[in-house]
Scaffold this motif. Structure first.
Motif, PDB file in Angstrom:
ATOM      1  N   ASP A  55       0.822  -1.223   0.000  1.00  0.00           N
ATOM      2  CA  ASP A  55       0.000   0.000   0.000  1.00  0.00           C
ATOM      3  C   ASP A  55       0.852   1.268   0.000  1.00  0.00           C
ATOM      4  OD1 ASP A  55      -2.981  -1.054   0.554  1.00  0.00           O
ATOM      5  OD2 ASP A  55      -1.554  -2.243   1.733  1.00  0.00           O
ATOM      6  N   ARG A  56       1.769   1.337  -0.947  1.00  0.00           N
ATOM      7  CA  ARG A  56       2.584   2.542  -1.122  1.00  0.00           C
ATOM      8  C   ARG A  56       1.729   3.690  -1.653  1.00  0.00           C
ATOM      9  NH1 ARG A  56       5.155   1.971  -5.222  1.00  0.00           N
ATOM     10  NH2 ARG A  56       6.752   3.572  -4.982  1.00  0.00           N
ATOM     11  N   HIS A  57       0.789   3.388  -2.525  1.00  0.00           N
ATOM     12  CA  HIS A  57      -0.125   4.391  -3.089  1.00  0.00           C
ATOM     13  C   HIS A  57       0.622   5.622  -3.595  1.00  0.00           C
ATOM     14  CE1 HIS A  57      -3.835   2.295  -2.334  1.00  0.00           C
ATOM     15  NE2 HIS A  57      -3.542   2.118  -1.052  1.00  0.00           N
ATOM     16  N   ASP A  95       0.503  -0.457  -5.078  1.00  0.00           N
ATOM     17  CA  ASP A  95       1.572   0.521  -5.303  1.00  0.00           C
ATOM     18  C   ASP A  95       1.018   1.800  -5.898  1.00  0.00           C
ATOM     19  OD1 ASP A  95       4.038  -0.831  -4.494  1.00  0.00           O
ATOM     20  OD2 ASP A  95       3.530  -2.258  -6.062  1.00  0.00           O
ATOM     21  N   THR A  96      -0.144   1.709  -6.531  1.00  0.00           N
ATOM     22  CA  THR A  96      -0.752   2.868  -7.187  1.00  0.00           C
ATOM     23  C   THR A  96      -2.103   3.165  -6.549  1.00  0.00           C
ATOM     24  OG1 THR A  96      -1.916   1.571  -8.871  1.00  0.00           O
ATOM     25  CG2 THR A  96       0.375   2.181  -9.337  1.00  0.00           C
ATOM     26  N   SER A  97      -2.808   4.122  -7.122  1.00  0.00           N
ATOM     27  CA  SER A  97      -4.146   4.466  -6.651  1.00  0.00           C
ATOM     28  C   SER A  97      -5.227   4.056  -7.630  1.00  0.00           C
ATOM     29  CB  SER A  97      -4.237   5.970  -6.393  1.00  0.00           C
ATOM     30  OG  SER A  97      -3.334   6.351  -5.385  1.00  0.00           O
ATOM     31  N   SER A 153       5.606   6.075  -9.912  1.00  0.00           N
ATOM     32  CA  SER A 153       5.664   5.334  -8.656  1.00  0.00           C
ATOM     33  C   SER A 153       6.336   3.981  -8.850  1.00  0.00           C
ATOM     34  CB  SER A 153       4.247   5.142  -8.103  1.00  0.00           C
ATOM     35  OG  SER A 153       4.256   4.350  -6.933  1.00  0.00           O
ATOM     36  N   LEU A 154       5.965   3.283  -9.919  1.00  0.00           N
ATOM     37  CA  LEU A 154       6.546   1.973 -10.198  1.00  0.00           C
ATOM     38  C   LEU A 154       8.015   2.094 -10.603  1.00  0.00           C
ATOM     39  CD1 LEU A 154       3.543   0.526 -12.222  1.00  0.00           C
ATOM     40  CD2 LEU A 154       3.991   0.337  -9.773  1.00  0.00           C
ATOM     41  N   ASN A 194      -6.120  -4.242  -5.114  1.00  0.00           N
ATOM     42  CA  ASN A 194      -7.379  -3.823  -5.720  1.00  0.00           C
ATOM     43  C   ASN A 194      -7.259  -2.460  -6.406  1.00  0.00           C
ATOM     44  OD1 ASN A 194      -7.224  -3.292  -2.716  1.00  0.00           O
ATOM     45  ND2 ASN A 194      -8.881  -1.877  -3.218  1.00  0.00           N
ATOM     46  N   HIS A 195      -6.303  -1.628  -5.993  1.00  0.00           N
ATOM     47  CA  HIS A 195      -6.099  -0.336  -6.662  1.00  0.00           C
ATOM     48  C   HIS A 195      -5.109  -0.428  -7.825  1.00  0.00           C
ATOM     49  CE1 HIS A 195      -8.447   2.403  -4.134  1.00  0.00           C
ATOM     50  NE2 HIS A 195      -8.144   1.595  -3.140  1.00  0.00           N
ATOM     51  N   ASP A 196      -4.549  -1.615  -8.047  1.00  0.00           N
ATOM     52  CA  ASP A 196      -3.632  -1.827  -9.172  1.00  0.00           C
ATOM     53  C   ASP A 196      -4.327  -2.536 -10.326  1.00  0.00           C
ATOM     54  OD1 ASP A 196      -1.475  -0.813  -7.647  1.00  0.00           O
ATOM     55  OD2 ASP A 196      -1.140  -2.771  -6.736  1.00  0.00           O
TER      56      ASP A 196
END
Length: 493
Positions: free
Chosen positions: A257-259, A286-288, A297-298, A316-318
């Motif tokens: 959960d880096r988001h 890793d993303t939103s 971010s990646l 789920n946000h990836d």
């Protein structure tokens, strides 16, 4: 004969360099930079120039040498100009991944230009050779009846040259000339101290207003805070007293959960180095939104841990294939839904989250339900000839059925943004397993964490393995105050 060959080789080299250089200067590449669709163009002005659009002023920085680059920002996804500047400030504090992306784009352009130049030069020298001396003399002094054919040949050669050169590639009119640039220090004035990294930066004056000046001052303040906060945290992390692995043990860093908070990447790496970690496990989100604008971010994640063994799942946000493909292209072993070698040589099983979520509260099923996916995971784990040492998922509920059946040693997850466990579970077959949820590494309160400060405490987990089996977990948390909390090492026995 040898002299003729040498002359033609030299002619080929000269034409290759000339034509390749012309192609290079008129070429461009499309990529993503700082969360924008972007066009990258090489220049000879010795500046890195960023064209931000109509609202914000353009900016530029000098480089060492004559080869510069112009980056034209296109579309992005952002809630406000303030949020966009906050993103720029965080990226400026950790720019290496974006610098590498632009450098790679320019290098690709140079390689393509060299190949096109070499191809055109080969055609030119080849035609010169095939025509022969006698025919070249005839073409130079054609008989009256042959002049039309000679003219046609010259026209064809000119067309080929134009196709290679592409002089019609026009950047369009420019509304900014050299007199419209001003040093950032001159514009900001004495109100704020300019970071030394930006001492030579310049901006266009055409779109500078009191409003943009306030935004710029805010961005500089965010930069100083982000750069200082994460730099101090990384320095402090290097001095943490953590459990040291034995000679026969392997430590893996668990992030989740880096988001998009790339500022925490160097902090997480400093913790990994302090603990002697040689692997990293990424539990997703890793993303939103899982969209290409979040490539920054990646890229940061990949650059930070490029020398470690690394495995990842999509949260789920990836959702969508972008995150998986991007990490796979950069050497990560993404979820394969089959047993593979994991940290310490133990068996690892990894599955992506079946759900898809965005920046709001909506959540759509992507590939079934959590319960359905948990059944599938349990069937794969229990059918494995090797006992699964690590089950890597985004939500611990995905590993619940496999634990209940007693088919895995350890379920590692994230998703809820707060750490919990490790919790001991006795399976129906009498085998003991554990489940552990790591907190948000990005310090995210909701689905996005990019910015100059932590929204909540950020944490990572250190998982120790011996002979491929998990033997203990230690949680390290960075509070929003900048202080670290180091948890006790919890043996798994």
């Amino acid at each position: 004969m040898l002299r003729t060959v040498l002359l033609r080789v030299l002619a080929w080299l000269a034409l290759t360099v000339l034509l390749g250089f012309l192609v290079f200067l008129t070429s461009s590449a499309h990529t993503t930079v700082a969360g924008h669709d972007a066009e990258v163009r090489p220049t000879l002005d010795g500046w890195v120039t960023v064209r931000t659009g109509a609202v914000l002023p353009d900016a530029r920085m000098p480089v060492d040498g004559r080869i510069g680059v112009e980056i034209v920002f296109g579309k992005t996804r952002v809630g406000s100009v303030e949020e966009l500047l906050d993103r720029y400030a965080l990226l400026a504090a950790d720019p290496e991944a974006q610098v590498t992306r632009v450098r790679e784009a320019v290098q690709d352009l140079a390689r393509d230009a060299a190949l096109r130049g070499a191809a055109a030069a080969t055609v030119a020298v080849g035609l010169w050779t095939l025509i022969g001396r006698r025919r070249r003399r005839e073409l130079a002094h054609p008989a009256p009846g042959h002049r039309r054919g000679t003219t046609a040949g010259i026209a064809i050669a000119a067309v080929v040259g134009l196709l290679v050169w592409q002089p019609w590639h026009d950047d369009g009119p420019r509304f900014v000339d050299e007199d419209d640039w001003t040093g950032i220090a001159a514009y900001v004035g004495d109100e704020v101290e300019i970071p030394r990294e930006f001492a030579r930066a310049q901006m266009t004056t055409g779109s500078l207003t009191d409003a943009t000046r306030r935004l710029l001052l805010s961005a500089l303040d965010s930069y100083r805070f982000a750069h200082g906060f994460y730099e101090r945290a990384a320095d402090a992390a290097a001095d943490l007293t953590l459990r040291a692995p034995g000679e026969d043990e392997t430590v893996a860093l668990l992030v989740s959960d880096r988001h998009d908070n790339i500022g925490m990447d160097r902090v997480a790496r400093a913790i990994a180095d302090a603990a002697g970690a040689t692997a990293v496990l990424d539990a997703g989100d890793d993303t939103s939104t899982g969209q290409p604008w979040e490539a920054f971010s990646l890229d940061s994640l990949a650059a930070t841990f490029e020398d470690l063994d690394r495995w990842a799942v999509a949260g789920n946000h990836d959702h969508g294939g972008f995150v998986r493909d991007h990490l796979a292209d950069r050497g990560w072993r993404v979820a394969e839904e089959e047993v593979v070698d994991g940290p310490g040589g133990g068996a690892l099983l990894a599955f992506d989250d079946p759900r898809s979520s965005g920046l709001g509260r909506w959540r759509d099923p992507k590939e079934g339900t959590v319960a359905g996916r948990a059944e599938t995971i349990a069937e794969v784990a229990c059918a494995s000839e090797r006992r699964v040492a690590t089950l890597l998922v985004h939500d611990e509920d995905l590993g619940g059925e496999a634990l209940r059946r007693g088919c895995v040693d350890l379920v590692l997850a994230g998703h809820v943004h707060v750490p919990s466990g490790p919790t001991r579970v006795v399976g129906e077959n009498g085998e003991v397993g554990w489940t552990h949820t790591s907190g948000t590494t990005g310090g995210a309160a909701y689905a996005i964490a990019v910015g100059s400060k932590l929204r909540r405490a950020a944490s990572v987990s250190l998982v120790t393995y011996a002979e491929g089996r998990p033997t203990g977990i230690q949680v390290v948390t960075l509070e929003t105050t900048g202080r670290f909390q180091v948890g006790a090492f919890t043996p798994l026995r």
